[in-house]
Design an enzyme around this catalytic site. Structure first.
Site, PDB file in Angstrom:
ATOM      1  N   MET A   1      -2.947   2.236   1.944  1.00 25.91           N
ATOM      2  CA  MET A   1      -4.406   2.254   2.020  1.00 25.91           C
ATOM      3  C   MET A   1      -4.999   1.765   0.695  1.00 25.91           C
ATOM      4  O   MET A   1      -6.147   2.046   0.364  1.00 25.91           O
ATOM      5  CB  MET A   1      -4.917   3.650   2.367  1.00 25.91           C
ATOM      6  CG  MET A   1      -4.548   4.058   3.787  1.00 25.91           C
ATOM      7  SD  MET A   1      -5.679   5.210   4.569  1.00 25.91           S
ATOM      8  CE  MET A   1      -5.524   6.626   3.509  1.00 25.91           C
TER       9      MET A   1
ATOM     10  N   ALA B   1      -5.504   1.174  -3.500  1.00 18.86           N
ATOM     11  CA  ALA B   1      -5.499   1.965  -4.744  1.00 18.86           C
ATOM     12  C   ALA B   1      -4.041   2.144  -5.179  1.00 18.86           C
ATOM     13  O   ALA B   1      -3.560   3.259  -5.397  1.00 18.86           O
ATOM     14  CB  ALA B   1      -6.200   3.301  -4.560  1.00 18.86           C
TER      15      ALA B   1
ATOM     16  N   HIS C   1      -0.351   2.275  -6.840  1.00 23.78           N
ATOM     17  CA  HIS C   1       0.204   2.853  -8.065  1.00 23.78           C
ATOM     18  C   HIS C   1       1.713   2.618  -8.050  1.00 23.78           C
ATOM     19  O   HIS C   1       2.249   1.969  -7.144  1.00 23.78           O
ATOM     20  CB  HIS C   1      -0.144   4.344  -8.175  1.00 23.78           C
ATOM     21  CG  HIS C   1       0.163   5.122  -6.931  1.00 23.78           C
ATOM     22  ND1 HIS C   1       1.443   5.337  -6.482  1.00 23.78           N
ATOM     23  CD2 HIS C   1      -0.658   5.733  -6.017  1.00 23.78           C
ATOM     24  CE1 HIS C   1       1.413   6.056  -5.367  1.00 23.78           C
ATOM     25  NE2 HIS C   1       0.157   6.295  -5.052  1.00 23.78           N
TER      26      HIS C   1
ATOM     27  N   HIS D   1       3.717   3.217  -4.847  1.00 19.63           N
ATOM     28  CA  HIS D   1       3.697   2.113  -3.876  1.00 19.63           C
ATOM     29  C   HIS D   1       4.654   1.001  -4.304  1.00 19.63           C
ATOM     30  O   HIS D   1       5.369   0.430  -3.486  1.00 19.63           O
ATOM     31  CB  HIS D   1       2.281   1.522  -3.772  1.00 19.63           C
ATOM     32  CG  HIS D   1       1.271   2.441  -3.172  1.00 19.63           C
ATOM     33  ND1 HIS D   1       0.199   2.932  -3.881  1.00 19.63           N
ATOM     34  CD2 HIS D   1       1.156   2.975  -1.927  1.00 19.63           C
ATOM     35  CE1 HIS D   1      -0.531   3.703  -3.104  1.00 19.63           C
ATOM     36  NE2 HIS D   1       0.037   3.750  -1.912  1.00 19.63           N
TER      37      HIS D   1
ATOM     38  N   GLN E   1      -7.977   7.940  10.520  1.00 18.94           N
ATOM     39  CA  GLN E   1      -7.111   9.048  10.107  1.00 18.94           C
ATOM     40  C   GLN E   1      -7.808  10.000   9.134  1.00 18.94           C
ATOM     41  O   GLN E   1      -7.202  10.928   8.615  1.00 18.94           O
ATOM     42  CB  GLN E   1      -5.790   8.547   9.529  1.00 18.94           C
ATOM     43  CG  GLN E   1      -5.865   7.866   8.190  1.00 18.94           C
ATOM     44  CD  GLN E   1      -4.542   7.199   7.833  1.00 18.94           C
ATOM     45  OE1 GLN E   1      -4.165   6.201   8.444  1.00 18.94           O
ATOM     46  NE2 GLN E   1      -3.828   7.742   6.862  1.00 18.94           N
TER      47      GLN E   1
ATOM     48  N   ASP F   1       4.634  12.094   1.902  1.00 19.61           N
ATOM     49  CA  ASP F   1       4.044  12.384   3.212  1.00 19.61           C
ATOM     50  C   ASP F   1       5.190  12.557   4.213  1.00 19.61           C
ATOM     51  O   ASP F   1       5.354  11.756   5.134  1.00 19.61           O
ATOM     52  CB  ASP F   1       3.117  11.248   3.631  1.00 19.61           C
ATOM     53  CG  ASP F   1       1.947  11.096   2.668  1.00 19.61           C
ATOM     54  OD1 ASP F   1       1.054  11.945   2.691  1.00 19.61           O
ATOM     55  OD2 ASP F   1       1.945  10.135   1.879  1.00 19.61           O
TER      56      ASP F   1
ATOM     57  N   SER G   1      -0.171   9.667  -6.266  1.00 19.56           N
ATOM     58  CA  SER G   1      -1.093   9.573  -5.134  1.00 19.56           C
ATOM     59  C   SER G   1      -2.330   8.813  -5.596  1.00 19.56           C
ATOM     60  O   SER G   1      -2.751   8.945  -6.752  1.00 19.56           O
ATOM     61  CB  SER G   1      -1.500  10.966  -4.657  1.00 19.56           C
ATOM     62  OG  SER G   1      -2.603  10.891  -3.767  1.00 19.56           O
TER      63      SER G   1
END
Length: 281
Positions: A28, A30, A32, A35, A59, A151, A186
């Site tokens: 999604m 942003a 970091h 990722h 979601q 997650d 996150s």
């Protein structure tokens, strides 16, 4: 970078013709280093990796959370170029490209996995996750797709989605990427105040202690201990802590040596919700 699926298809079809393998890292944005670690796993396994960047409206069960979610597309693309110039394809679709004029979730059942933990606290969340992940897998048609274990419930649900709908993609779970002080990476961490950012590593520290205690104590005793730790913490508010069977995600009542367990936590640092988990055995 592609903003619509038609242009993406035209690009990917060339790779399909030359038998190049394609991985997918759905995000999604942003972005970091967590990722980037997923992207690196993807590049190790495949010739190319598609990184999707899409803040999926279906979601979010909290409209404010959706509004405040960081959107940093230009910075994200620059960050991806530090990993690889040629082998990463960015797909940043519009809401219309994904949903046309019907921005709603499909309804899914995932064998009960959707009712536990996050499902209980965020109604409809996993319908939104299932909708977007299924759509992305259908659009990109990757051989493998990569998801972080932070997650963990989402990871198990995506594996179930692929199994139920017979989607020919292997779902790969990748280790949680942490900051030096243990905080799970996150996109929401960016919104923490300096005071809350300094307090947040307490979450992982508590999980590590819970893991040690689980070796000799019951799940109930460990849960009571964790609850007490958060009651004594003025900056973090516990939403839930539970120890669950990794297959069913149901809370453990009695430990069994034949089962694998994980501890899960959700807590608020101010108005920022943080989640984490740890393997116990």
């Amino acid at each position: 970078m592609f903003h619509n699926k038609l242009d993406l298809h035209n690009c990917l079809s060339k790779y399909g013709q030359s038998s190049k393998s394609i991985g997918l890292v759905p995000t999604m944005g942003a972005l970091h280093h967590g990722h980037l670690s997923l992207v690196n796993f993807g590049l190790n396994d495949n010739d190319f990796v598609v990184v999707s960047i899409f803040v999926n409206p279906t979601q979010f069960n909290n409209v404010e959370d959706l509004k405040k979610y960081p959107r940093t597309l230009e910075r994200d693309v620059k960050l991806l170029k530090t990993v690889a110039e040629e082998e990463i394809i960015v797909y940043a679709p519009t809401v219309e490209d994904i949903y046309a004029d019907n921005v709603t979730s499909k309804t899914f059942t995932f064998g009960g996995l959707e009712n536990e933990m996050e499902g209980a606290f965020r109604p409809g969340h996993f319908d939104g996750v299932g909708t977007i992940v299924k759509r992305l897998l259908e659009i990109v048609k990757p051989q493998k797709a990569y998801f972080g274990q932070k997650d963990f419930q989402q990871l198990q649900i995506v594996k179930k989605l692929v199994e139920i709908h017979k989607i020919p993609t292997e779902i790969v779970g990748c280790p949680i990427f942490r900051a030096d002080d243990g905080l799970a990476m996150s996109s929401r961490n960016e919104r923490l105040t300096s005071k809350h950012r300094a307090a947040a590593p307490f979450i992982f520290k508590t999980l590590k202690s819970a893991k040690l205690k689980f070796g000799t104590e019951s799940a109930l005793k460990v849960t009571e201990w964790v609850t007490k730790q958060f009651e004594n913490n003025n900056l973090l508010e516990l939403e839930y802590f539970l120890i669950a069977d990794v297959e069913t995600l149901k809370p453990v009542k009695r430990k069994s040596t034949k089962k694998t367990y994980r501890a899960f936590i959700a807590a608020y640092a101010g108005d920022i919700r943080l989640i984490d988990n740890i393997a116990l055995n």
